[in-house]
Design an enzyme around this catalytic site. Structure first.
Site, PDB file in Angstrom:
ATOM      1  N   GLY A 515       0.821  -1.199   0.000  1.00 26.41           N
ATOM      2  CA  GLY A 515       0.000   0.000   0.000  1.00 26.41           C
ATOM      3  C   GLY A 515       0.854   1.247   0.000  1.00 26.41           C
ATOM      4  NE  ARG A 516       3.301   3.413  -4.102  1.00 27.33           N
ATOM      5  CZ  ARG A 516       4.539   3.895  -4.188  1.00 27.33           C
ATOM      6  NH1 ARG A 516       4.757   5.205  -4.196  1.00 27.33           N
ATOM      7  NH2 ARG A 516       5.574   3.069  -4.269  1.00 27.33           N
ATOM      8  N   GLY A 517       0.428   5.871   0.317  1.00 29.00           N
ATOM      9  CA  GLY A 517      -0.422   7.039   0.499  1.00 29.00           C
ATOM     10  C   GLY A 517       0.421   8.276   0.633  1.00 29.00           C
ATOM     11  CB  VAL A 522       2.309   0.151   3.843  1.00 29.44           C
ATOM     12  CG1 VAL A 522       2.255  -0.919   4.930  1.00 29.44           C
ATOM     13  CG2 VAL A 522       1.775   1.467   4.375  1.00 29.44           C
ATOM     14  CG  ASP A 630      -5.549  11.226   5.702  1.00 23.37           C
ATOM     15  OD1 ASP A 630      -6.575  11.550   5.073  1.00 23.37           O
ATOM     16  OD2 ASP A 630      -4.566  10.686   5.172  1.00 23.37           O
TER      17      ASP A 630
END
Length: 789
Positions: A515-517, A522, A630
């Site tokens: 995952g990424r944000g 991650v 967030d």
């Protein structure tokens, strides 16, 4: 018979006739009567049969007069004579005619009494439905002479007032019910506090003593000194401390107890069979003072629990009781004995500072301690850009800190060297006891020359092998500076500092991206203890955040513990690298599950409730005021049973409660579509920004529509994009509720439940922040929809 006495008799008869009786127990104890330990069925039972009062066995032929839950789990909630048990023969509890309730031992010795007096009228001892044992004097009207609620032992029952004159004292151990060392009471400054009152020292450890009162979220400006746990599971105290239990509102039996380990916990009776913890003051029991006694170190891991170990150079004082800690194996303060230090990594000893040296070198700190006979060691700690030295005259409250703080223990040099030898004994390499070999030389027998050469080669080979083994051993021990303190810092601890190399290896060189944000990427990794972890490499902090600041923030996150918050296992800070290690969640994020359409209405409702509980904990139950900033489906993770856990909390912004809720941000935080209007209009930021985002997330779960996609694709009549919140409101105004629900959910939901959740979500997403509920109110509304009808 006079009219007044006749009235009293009639009043007593009314009490007796309105209470159900059984042949084997009493519901009232009248004047001049008694309960005997010889008669096992002599009990006082509450009218609802929930509580029983009588003689409770606490040892071999030892009994106390107690109150306990009647059925299944006979949990004791009050005891009259906890420190002086009575004999199992001929002991009795009697209600004297003068109004005194007396407990007598077999030899007629008075062990305990209420010391009450009644001048006239009738006397009745009754156990009420709430577990309160009350001595009434009836003279026209019932008058309370004495009640057990005024004298609690270690347990508080729902709606039992806890006042300035009350105190809860722990038991000595799990099996020893006598008074222990931990006490809950109101301090003279009006603050509800926990005190460790040990064999040698006394110290307050809750609220955290290094915090100022207002920093701990408490107030001294109310001298009423009263607290109460209500039947729904809400606790409130006059010093402004309060909390909700995790099963708030459920109609179950609860108790609040100071346990023998010094922690306060609230338990709920689940299915009448098991007490489960629904709230506790400490998630890390090693932070409780005195748990291991002096000169010892408390360690904790999720697998093995809490353990106590003596500091090197000390031995356990009482083999059966850690409360007395450890005593030195040497004679302190001998001038002729040279001393040195053993370094313990990742360890802190709280309190008992003999002296403080600001911006000190390590050598200066050592010399100061060596020059003072009373100095037992010192803490050497990096703080706000400099190293500070804290000289200790006592070694109490030792525990794992999770950070690179070192404690140096002063010992005779002989014991310092034995510490090294003690570690070497754990080496897998064993050197031969004889390192030389006798070789007989003969110059006149040529056939023996080959034998001599073979022996020489063999001896040389052994020497080379020994050198190689020693070099390998030194290399292994030098890789991690913390390994010298291995006895004091288990590898499998719950919260630790990882090296960048460890995490690089765990993630196979950061190749397993999951995952990424905006905050970072991650990766999935497998730690050295075989735990599967989610490892987030943070982007932004590396450029502006110093090591000390990052450690302070991650320390706060590591202390948070709630079933609906992702568990933080550790961190890494090396150069510009900032990584956080979390538990891995099998079902990934809520965003992923919403895309896959695998969630039915029941699961969605459970996710809404669990997420609200996690956010309520962050906003209202932490010593630090933590905003998420967030909240979105990507930051709500689901375990194997689809239970939600809020992730990425605390990394956005941490606050001290004393700063108040209105706080300034240097930049806008959050994700478009989920952000509250306060961000856009530059209004003060409070916990209500998370409430707004939560409302949008719930609407997304119900509708199956992403707020970001709607803003990008759906045009409104006003000439601007229509938000998800506006779209839902329009549909409700047009009485088209069925069109709101995600088609994948149709036919699987309860209309009344759906409308309740919709109303709550829309309240959360109000533009006016003051119109939004708090997260604890959201939890209450979700759990009790019938109260809002």
């Amino acid at each position: 018979m006079t009219m007044s006495s006749l009235f009293c008799l009639l009043h007593l008869l009314i009490i007796l006739t309105t209470t159900p009786f059984t042949c084997s127990s009493f519901h009232l104890l009248s004047k001049g009567s008694s309960i005997s330990v010889d008669h096992k069925d002599d009990h006082i039972v509450s009218p609802n049969r929930l509580f029983t009062a009588g003689f409770y066995k606490v040892g071999i032929n030892a009994y106390s007069f107690s109150i306990w839950f009647t059925e299944n789990i006979q949990t004791v909630v009050w005891t009259a004579n906890r420190d002086v048990p009575v004999n199992g023969i001929r002991s009795k509890l009697s209600l004297y005619k003068n109004g005194n309730l007396v407990l007598e031992d077999a030899d007629k010795t008075i062990v305990w009494s209420t010391e009450t007096k009644a001048t006239n009228g009738s006397l009745v001892l009754k156990l009420e439905n709430n577990g309160n044992l009350v001595l009434y004097q009836i003279n026209g009207h019932p008058y309370i002479l004495w009640q057990s609620f005024d004298y609690p032992t270690d347990t508080l029952l729902p709606n039992q007032p806890f006042t300035r004159n009350s105190q809860l004292v722990s038991s000595r151990s799990r099996t020893n019910f006598s008074s222990g060392f931990f006490k809950l009471y109101f301090e003279n400054n009006n603050v509800l506090s926990l005190l460790y009152d040990g064999p040698e020292i006394t110290s307050v450890y809750w609220p955290e003593p290094y915090l100022k009162t207002w920093d701990a979220g408490r107030s001294t400006y109310n001298n009423s000194r009263i607290a109460k746990l209500d039947s729904r599971g809400e606790f409130n105290s006059s010093d402004e401390f309060g909390f909700f239990v995790s099963d708030f509102g459920a109609k179950v039996q609860r108790i609040m107890k100071v346990d023998f380990d010094g922690n306060i916990r609230v338990y709920s009776l689940v299915k009448g069979q098991k007490w489960e913890v629904q709230w506790q003051a400490f998630s890390r029991s090693c932070k409780i003072h005195g748990v291991c006694g002096p000169n010892s170190l408390c360690t904790y891991s999720s697998k093995t629990g809490r353990k106590c170990n003596c500091v090197h150079g000390y031995k356990k004082k009482d083999p059966n009781d850690w409360s007395y800690g450890c005593e030195p194996e040497f004679k302190p303060c001998q001038k002729e004995v040279k001393e040195d230090f053993v370094e313990l990594h990742f360890v802190e000893f709280y309190g008992y500072d003999l002296n403080f040296l600001h911006n000190s070198t390590l050598e200066a700190c050592k010399q100061s301690c060596l020059n003072d006979c009373n100095c037992k060691g010192f803490q050497y700690k990096f703080d706000t850009g400099v190293y500070n030295c804290f000289l200790k005259n006592l070694l109490y409250n030792g525990y794992q800190s999770g950070f690179e703080n070192s404690v140096y223990i002063k010992l005779p040099k002989s014991l310092v060297s034995s510490y090294q030898e003690r570690f070497n004994e754990n080496s897998r390499y064993v050197c031969p006891s004889n390192l030389t070999m006798s070789v007989t030389r003969s110059y006149y027998k040529k056939h023996e020359i080959g034998t001599v050469k073979a022996l020489l080669w063999f001896g040389g080979g052994i020497g080379v092998l020994e050198i190689l083994l020693i070099l390998i051993f030194l290399y292994i021990t030098s890789r991690d500076s913390s390994i010298t303190a291995q006895s004091y810092y288990p590898i499998g601890s719950a919260f630790k500092r990882f090296t960048y190399t460890e995490l690089k290896k765990a993630t196979d060189n950061f190749s397993k991206e999951i995952g990424r944000g905006g905050a970072g990427v991650v990766y999935k990794g497998e730690l050295s203890d075989d735990r599967i972890a989610a490892i987030k490499m943070l982007k932004e902090v590396s450029d502006h955040q110093g090591e000390a600041e990052f450690q302070a923030e991650i320390s706060t996150i590591g202390r948070l513990n709630h079933m609906n918050l992702i568990e933080t296992w550790g961190y890494c800070v090396e150069g510009k690298h900032r990584l956080v290690v979390y538990e891995f969640m099998e079902n990934g994020s809520l965003a992923k599950m919403l895309e896959s359409n695998k969630l039915d209405w029941e699961k969605k409702l459970e996710i809404a409730i669990g997420t609200a509980k996690g956010l309520a904990y962050l906003h209202e139950e932490c010593l630090e005021w933590v905003l998420h900033c967030d909240v979105k489906p990507h930051n709500i993770l689901l375990d194997s049973s689809y239970s939600p856990k809020v992730a990425d909390f605390g990394l956005s912004k941490l606050f001290d409660r004393s700063a108040g809720e209105d706080s300034d941000f240097s930049r806008i935080r959050g994700t478009r579509g989920y952000m509250a209007p306060e961000w856009v209009f530059n209004l003060p930021i409070t916990s209500k920004v998370d409430v707004y985002s939560y409302g949008v997330v719930i609407l997304e779960m119900i509708t199956g529509r992403s707020p970001l996609q709607m803003q990008q694709s759906s045009g409104g009549n006003s000439g601007r994009d229509q938000t998800l919140v506006e779209w839902v409101r329009d549909k409700i105004n047009d009485d088209c509720v069925e069109e709101i629900v995600d088609v994948e959910t149709c036919g699987e939901y309860d209309t009344r439940s759906l409308k309740n959740v919709l109303n709550i979500a829309l309240q959360c997403a109000e533009e006016d922040r003051d119109a939004r509920p708090s997260m604890s109110q959201v939890v209450h509304m979700l759990l009790h929809p019938e109260l809002d009808d």
